[in-house]
Design an enzyme around this catalytic site. Sequence first.
Site: not given
Ligand code: PGA
Length: 249
Positions: A9, A11, A94, A96, A166, A172, A212
């Site tokens: 992803n 983003k 997601h 976000e 997640e 992140g 992460s």
């Molecule tokens: P990350 O994001 O690996 O940077 O923690 C995962 C995601 O949001 O899909």
Amino acid sequence: MRNYYIAANWKMHMTVSEAVALAQDLVAKLGKSKERVMIAPPFTALAAVAQVIRGSSLVLGAQNMGPETKGAHTGEISPLMLKDLGVKAVILGHSERRHSYLETDELINRKVLLALEQELQPILCVGETLAEREAGKLEAVVGGQVREGLKGVSAAALATVTIAYEPVWAIGTGKTATPEDADAVHGYIRIVLTSLYGEAAAKAMVIQYGGSVKADNAAELMAKPNIDGALVGGASLKAETFVPIVSFR
Ligand code: PGA
């Protein structure tokens, strides 16, 4: 031996030329991977990346889509537009989108149903915040997101759906759920799926872990019986950090 499903992803990163360069690198290094690998560039880079990965085993994904096929929906992207570019999979719900853009379970469910109708493979993301976890609401939140997100999805259609667990507090942040912890939540998601679709379908479901994921924790996470892959954000932005995740075994 089972195959894993690992999704990148990207983003809101990558100009078209940056995306093309990364995709070229990934085709060279992962084009023959035995794992299923999806990459989700931003919308603006989909067409260019589609050209680069054509003929390789990499699957093109989108990070989101609108809940309608066409019409007066300023700023939205239709599944028809995605399919037109060669997109096969789409990340939906997601955290976000849920938290920064206030997407509800009801809206996410409409997108899941539309993606399936349009033969796009959804990755339905679920996960609790730290406050919800600490208040003992993990199962209620995650179970609710699975149930609501899959409302109206037939048993036949379920076979093309992936769930990504997640935990919001791990995205992140550099904090990863321990493999045991993540596996337990994946196990709980399978219990919910069993109640909805029966044991065989629940067992066959691909459940990715996200939050992460890095080269140094990927093997340990994916060794767990209920973890079938990963949804990778930060570490998917460079071939040198993403390739070792895909090649974890
Ligand atoms: P990350 O994001 O690996 O940077 O923690 C995962 C995601 O949001 O899909």
